[in-house]
Design an enzyme around this catalytic site. Structure first.
Site, short mmCIF file in Angstrom:
data_model
loop_
_atom_site.label_atom_id
_atom_site.label_comp_id
_atom_site.label_asym_id
_atom_site.label_seq_id
_atom_site.Cartn_x
_atom_site.Cartn_y
_atom_site.Cartn_z
CG ASP A 32 -1.88 -0.95 1.31
OD1 ASP A 32 -1.92 -1.85 0.46
OD2 ASP A 32 -2.75 -1.14 1.97
CG HIS A 173 2.44 -0.09 4.26
ND1 HIS A 173 2.21 -0.91 5.52
CD2 HIS A 173 1.05 0.87 4.08
CE1 HIS A 173 0.88 -0.78 5.74
NE2 HIS A 173 0.38 0.22 5.05
#
Ligand SMILES: [Zn+2]
Length: 203
Positions: A32, A173
């Site tokens: 992400d 991430h």
């Protein structure tokens, strides 16, 4: 204590959303908040080394700033999903404004010829309206906590590896904040998945 695994009652409350996928020996790694210069490329190199496919939930603003990274993600055969234009927090704004931010990201994706595979709400924050109105919302079953500076990379690896089960959707991430942990945990996860004969697939 950091809870890496989503308690089972949460998916049960939101059965329309995707939290994991029951699939034989497949695991779905997701990244992400990118694309981020250098960091996304580090992820792409690691994935290529293990012949792994993954999914990137990109922030529209970052896609605008880094179109060449988007192209590299796509050229490598990974999937891309919508993570809003500005990493909006569904609990801190009204639904109309939130929706506009999601649509703005979708428009950027259209300009960059990205075929979005779905939507992941930033912070995993869900609202009732979102639940009723949005389709293809993809959460996760394993949260690495790679952004959490109070954990060590070793602690994360020790907690997360036992949670890598068939159909797991794992969130990491490709962001500046997560990079200190990501550098250590991504190679460890990839190595473990290979040892266990898991196929790493894009959503
Ligand atoms: Zn995010």
């Amino acid at each position: 204590m950091f809870i890496h695994q989503i308690p089972s009652f949460i998916p049960a409350l939101f059965p329309r959303f995707t939290w994991s996928k029951l699939a034989d020996l497949q695991i779905y790694l997701t990244f992400d908040d990118g694309p981020t210069p250098e960091i996304t490329d580090f992820v792409l190199e690691c994935l290529a080394e293990y012949d792994a496919k993954a999914t990137f939930f990109c922030i529209g603003k970052n896609a605008v700033e880094n179109p060449s990274i988007i192209q590299r993600i796509q050229a490598a055969g990974h999937s891309i999903g919508n993570h809003t234009m500005n990493h909006s927090n569904a609990w801190k704004m009204d639904y109309t404004a939130y929706q506009a931010d999601v649509i703005q990201c979708e428009e950027v994706f259209a300009q960059q010829q990205i075929n979005s595979i779905g939507f992941r709400p930033p912070y995993g924050r869900i609202t009732r309206k979102m639940y009723l109105e949005m389709d293809r919302v993809i959460l996760w079953s394993v949260l690495t906590g790679d952004y959490n500076a109070s954990l060590s990379s070793t602690e994360i690896i020790d907690s997360v590896l036992p949670l890598l089960k068939p159909g797991a959707i794992v969130v990491m991430h490709d962001s500046v904040k997560a990079f200190p942990h990501l550098q250590a945990i991504l190679p460890a996860i990839l190595r473990y998945c290979k040892e266990q004969n898991y196929t790493l697939s894009a959503l």
